[in-house]
Design a protein around this motif. Structure first.
Motif, PDB file in Angstrom:
ATOM      1  N   GLU A   1       0.859  -1.197   0.000  1.00 53.85           N
ATOM      2  CA  GLU A   1       0.000   0.000   0.000  1.00 53.85           C
ATOM      3  C   GLU A   1       0.892   1.243   0.000  1.00 53.85           C
ATOM      4  N   LEU A   2       1.092   1.798  -1.178  1.00 52.86           N
ATOM      5  CA  LEU A   2       1.950   2.970  -1.339  1.00 52.86           C
ATOM      6  C   LEU A   2       1.054   4.198  -1.462  1.00 52.86           C
ATOM      7  N   LEU A   3       1.076   5.042  -0.436  1.00 49.72           N
ATOM      8  CA  LEU A   3       0.169   6.187  -0.370  1.00 49.72           C
ATOM      9  C   LEU A   3       0.874   7.469  -0.784  1.00 49.72           C
ATOM     10  N   GLU A   4       0.161   8.309  -1.508  1.00 49.60           N
ATOM     11  CA  GLU A   4       0.695   9.627  -1.827  1.00 49.60           C
ATOM     12  C   GLU A   4       0.413  10.551  -0.654  1.00 49.60           C
ATOM     13  N   ILE A   5       1.443  11.247  -0.187  1.00 47.33           N
ATOM     14  CA  ILE A   5       1.267  12.151   0.948  1.00 47.33           C
ATOM     15  C   ILE A   5       1.478  13.584   0.482  1.00 47.33           C
ATOM     16  N   PRO A   6       0.903  14.576   1.203  1.00 46.21           N
ATOM     17  CA  PRO A   6       0.992  15.964   0.750  1.00 46.21           C
ATOM     18  C   PRO A   6       2.431  16.419   0.564  1.00 46.21           C
ATOM     19  N   GLU A   7       2.631  17.233  -0.461  1.00 45.10           N
ATOM     20  CA  GLU A   7       3.974  17.677  -0.854  1.00 45.10           C
ATOM     21  C   GLU A   7       4.703  18.379   0.275  1.00 45.10           C
ATOM     22  N   HIS A   8       3.990  19.194   1.064  1.00 44.73           N
ATOM     23  CA  HIS A   8       4.644  19.971   2.111  1.00 44.73           C
ATOM     24  C   HIS A   8       4.677  19.240   3.451  1.00 44.73           C
ATOM     25  N   SER A   9       4.258  17.984   3.471  1.00 47.11           N
ATOM     26  CA  SER A   9       4.219  17.258   4.731  1.00 47.11           C
ATOM     27  C   SER A   9       5.628  16.886   5.183  1.00 47.11           C
ATOM     28  N   ASP A  10       5.788  16.794   6.479  1.00 49.60           N
ATOM     29  CA  ASP A  10       7.057  16.408   7.083  1.00 49.60           C
ATOM     30  C   ASP A  10       6.922  14.951   7.494  1.00 49.60           C
ATOM     31  N   ILE A  11       7.846  14.110   7.056  1.00 53.55           N
ATOM     32  CA  ILE A  11       7.737  12.685   7.355  1.00 53.55           C
ATOM     33  C   ILE A  11       7.771  12.428   8.860  1.00 53.55           C
ATOM     34  N   LYS A  12       8.340  13.362   9.623  1.00 55.47           N
ATOM     35  CA  LYS A  12       8.360  13.207  11.078  1.00 55.47           C
ATOM     36  C   LYS A  12       6.957  13.280  11.671  1.00 55.47           C
ATOM     37  N   GLN A  13       6.050  13.905  10.938  1.00 54.41           N
ATOM     38  CA  GLN A  13       4.664  13.989  11.404  1.00 54.41           C
ATOM     39  C   GLN A  13       3.878  12.726  11.045  1.00 54.41           C
ATOM     40  N   ILE A  14       4.434  11.895  10.183  1.00 57.29           N
ATOM     41  CA  ILE A  14       3.720  10.717   9.696  1.00 57.29           C
ATOM     42  C   ILE A  14       4.196   9.448  10.387  1.00 57.29           C
ATOM     43  N   ALA A  15       5.500   9.345  10.593  1.00 59.25           N
ATOM     44  CA  ALA A  15       6.076   8.140  11.195  1.00 59.25           C
ATOM     45  C   ALA A  15       6.839   8.506  12.462  1.00 59.25           C
ATOM     46  N   GLN A  16       6.632   7.724  13.502  1.00 60.43           N
ATOM     47  CA  GLN A  16       7.348   7.929  14.750  1.00 60.43           C
ATOM     48  C   GLN A  16       8.676   7.178  14.712  1.00 60.43           C
ATOM     49  N   PRO A  17       9.670   7.602  15.521  1.00 63.69           N
ATOM     50  CA  PRO A  17      10.925   6.852  15.586  1.00 63.69           C
ATOM     51  C   PRO A  17      10.667   5.379  15.906  1.00 63.69           C
ATOM     52  N   GLY A  18      11.355   4.499  15.195  1.00 58.24           N
ATOM     53  CA  GLY A  18      11.153   3.063  15.396  1.00 58.24           C
ATOM     54  C   GLY A  18      10.178   2.447  14.416  1.00 58.24           C
ATOM     55  N   THR A  19       9.410   3.291  13.709  1.00 57.51           N
ATOM     56  CA  THR A  19       8.456   2.791  12.723  1.00 57.51           C
ATOM     57  C   THR A  19       9.192   2.335  11.464  1.00 57.51           C
ATOM     58  N   ALA A  20       8.851   1.156  10.964  1.00 58.71           N
ATOM     59  CA  ALA A  20       9.431   0.681   9.706  1.00 58.71           C
ATOM     60  C   ALA A  20       8.633   1.273   8.547  1.00 58.71           C
ATOM     61  N   TYR A  21       9.324   1.792   7.527  1.00 57.63           N
ATOM     62  CA  TYR A  21       8.612   2.399   6.404  1.00 57.63           C
ATOM     63  C   TYR A  21       9.498   2.433   5.164  1.00 57.63           C
ATOM     64  N   PHE A  22       8.843   2.681   4.020  1.00 57.12           N
ATOM     65  CA  PHE A  22       9.526   2.934   2.754  1.00 57.12           C
ATOM     66  C   PHE A  22       8.981   4.253   2.223  1.00 57.12           C
ATOM     67  N   TYR A  23       9.873   5.077   1.682  1.00 55.22           N
ATOM     68  CA  TYR A  23       9.495   6.452   1.350  1.00 55.22           C
ATOM     69  C   TYR A  23      10.196   6.866   0.059  1.00 55.22           C
ATOM     70  N   VAL A  24       9.449   7.469  -0.879  1.00 52.81           N
ATOM     71  CA  VAL A  24      10.004   7.926  -2.155  1.00 52.81           C
ATOM     72  C   VAL A  24       9.688   9.405  -2.341  1.00 52.81           C
ATOM     73  N   GLU A  25      10.663  10.165  -2.824  1.00 56.99           N
ATOM     74  CA  GLU A  25      10.433  11.575  -3.144  1.00 56.99           C
ATOM     75  C   GLU A  25      10.859  11.818  -4.589  1.00 56.99           C
ATOM     76  N   LEU A  26       9.942  12.353  -5.395  1.00 48.89           N
ATOM     77  CA  LEU A  26      10.213  12.622  -6.802  1.00 48.89           C
ATOM     78  C   LEU A  26      10.735  14.046  -6.980  1.00 48.89           C
ATOM     79  N   ASP A  27      11.253  14.349  -8.164  1.00 47.04           N
ATOM     80  CA  ASP A  27      11.860  15.661  -8.381  1.00 47.04           C
ATOM     81  C   ASP A  27      10.852  16.799  -8.328  1.00 47.04           C
TER      82      ASP A  27
END
Length: 538
Positions: free
Chosen positions: A446-472
């Motif tokens: 489940e690969l979700l699109e997140i808002p462009e100005h969002s901070d990944i620190k607001q989405i995942a807490q320390p210790g959370t396993a995740y995969f994250y992609v940022e396009l140009d």
């Protein structure tokens, strides 16, 4: 039947220029039709003679619209506001009061706070105190049904409002403004917040009032600061807008997010730990710089204090960055690091060629200290990571390439931000995005699109396993890893026929070359990257 919106005007510091303001309002209404209310923030009265005000006070002149104003911001104008609870100052001109909630017949809810901030009790009539802010929050925020208010009126700007947002011009929002107003805005979640006093116009990008993927969606807030009436620079002092009261809106419509929404500027500022205290500015740890010879004439590295490292043989030792519990292949001070792959060293991060890279210019951004993921980075490290990303985008763009950045915080112990350049001739950014989404769906990811100005620190807490992609383009895709995840997923997508068309390179172990060849590639990259490398002395 849809509720008809209210048409409102908001105004900055009037400073006694009543004729200029009301003539302008008449012109607007003649052209655009009548408005329901005019809301004035900042200094309504000025240091000018009272002759003009007397004409309104005695009824010789009349405001063309029902006007509500905030109270005094200085000792000189306290005399005009005799009743702290609010009163009519002239026909169609009403003083709201020192603080409170105004609810119109339509259900529109306006919270107002007059004066400027003071932390001392008792406060004079032109200041507000922590107790004033606390009482407003208590009145509204203690009910379980509370969602927010329609409008918040303060004279001073809220401190830190510029965090995560567009430029506020000459106003430094980390120094100017009221921390108590920030705390109030954080708690009340107004849909519109108006302020003045800084003699300039600033419409901040809307910000969200919830944490993405952790809290239910809430409405966004728009902060607008207005200039002073009749200013010679013709800065905007009147703002027209339409609004349907929150309580009359469909819930789904209310929480729709504008496309340019940003993170909440006040979360980073320490939130609202204590109403009676100033909101603390973000605390940033200092970091230690490591130096070693890259066997290239690249100039001297700057130290974390900004001084030349050779000019001070015994600088004060700052606190060191986090250390690994055992051997680490990526901590720069570690003997395990393959230093011949390092191509740039900053104060908190360094850049290295990827071992077994997808291309000769596939690089990694890595923190010097031992951090497992982006969400664990201190603010100063994040700042330098972003600087490296921006520099690499510029560098690759000059070479006809766009870069894709991804992080896999799963079965890894040290943060590795993979930066892979993709020739513009290969595919468009949308093709890259579609390839990630398609391959994710094929593997039940489940690969979700997140808002462009969002901070990944607001989405995942320390210790959370995740995969994250940022396009140009700034578009971001995020997957929260719950159980298993293919370790080479990011490489597999980029190596696929849809993008780089090198499917045989999806596993880095199949792409290794000799140390001599790696050294050659590293020397070449350093030379090409040198004009862009911000870590080098000017």
């Amino acid at each position: 039947m849809a509720q008809k919106p209210l048409r409102l005007l908001a105004c900055g510091d009037v400073e006694g220029k009543f004729d200029i303001l009301f003539n302008r309002v008449r012109a607007i209404q003649k052209k655009s039709g009548n408005f329901d209310l005019l809301l004035c923030v900042g200094n309504f009265f000025g240091s000018t003679p009272d002759a003009e005000w007397e004409e309104y006070k005695t009824g010789i002149k009349k405001a063309p619209i029902q006007t509500y104003v905030l109270g005094a911001n200085n000792q000189e104008t306290v005399k005009y506001f005799q009743d702290a609870d609010g009163c009519e100052l002239a026909e169609n001109i009403t003083y709201l009061g020192r603080k409170g909630i105004f609810t119109g017949s339509s259900g529109l809810q306006i919270v107002y706070l007059s004066g400027t901030e003071s932390l001392n009790e008792p406060v004079p009539g032109y200041n507000f105190s922590p107790k004033d802010v606390s009482s407003l929050r208590t009145m509204l925020c203690t009910t379980s049904q509370f969602k927010g208010v329609d409008i918040l009126l303060t004279s001073p700007w809220p401190k830190y409002v510029g965090n995560f947002g567009n430029s506020s011009g000459e106003v430094d929002t980390k120094k100017c403004g009221s921390a108590l107003a920030s705390s109030l805005a954080m708690g009340l979640k107004p849909r519109y917040h108006f302020a003045a006093l800084e003699k300039t116009y600033y419409e901040r990008l809307p910000y969200r009032n919830h944490i993405v993927l952790q809290e239910n969606a809430q409405h966004a807030t728009r902060f607008i600061a207005l200039a002073n009436v009749g200013n010679p620079e013709k800065k905007k002092y009147l703002y027209a807008f339409s609004i349907v009261p929150m309580k009359l809106m469909d819930a789904a419509e209310l929480v729709k997010q504008p496309p340019d929404v940003t993170e909440n500027p006040y979360r980073k500022s320490g939130q609202e730990a204590s109403i009676g205290k100033q909101i603390p500015a973000p605390v940033e740890e200092s970091a230690c710089q490591f130096f070693f010879d890259l066997n290239e004439k690249q100039g001297r590295k700057r130290s974390s204090t900004g001084r030349d490292s050779k000019s001070s043989p015994h600088p004060k030792q700052p606190r060191k960055p986090p250390q690994p519990p055992g051997p680490c292949w990526f901590c720069l001070a570690s003997p395990e690091v393959e230093k011949h792959l390092v191509v740039s060293i900053g104060t908190h991060c360094y850049l290295a060629l990827a071992k077994g890279g997808l291309s000769d210019d596939h690089v990694l951004i890595l923190p010097i200290g031992h951090y497992q993921s982006v969400v664990e980075l201190s603010a100063e490290v994040v700042e330098e990571v972003e600087k490296y990303k921006a520099t690499l985008r510029q560098f690759f763009k000059s070479r006809g390439k766009r870069c894709v950045v991804f992080e896999r915080n799963y079965k890894s112990h040290h943060l590795q931000l993979q930066v892979i350049p993709v020739p513009v001739s290969c595919c468009a950014t949308d093709d890259i995005k579609d390839a990630f989404i398609t391959q994710a769906q094929e593997q039940q990811i489940e690969l979700l699109e997140i808002p462009e100005h969002s901070d990944i620190k607001q989405i995942a807490q320390p210790g959370t396993a995740y995969f994250y992609v940022e396009l140009d383009t700034g578009e971001k895709l995020f997957h929260r890893i719950k159980k298993n995840f293919p370790l080479q997923f990011g490489r597999e997508v980029l190596a696929s026929e849809a993008i780089l068309n090198i499917p045989g390179k999806s596993d880095w172990r199949q792409c290794q070359i000799s140390k001599e060849d790696e050294e050659t590639l590293a020397r070449r990259f350093r030379k090409d990257f040198e004009p862009y490398d911000f870590t080098l002395d000017d």
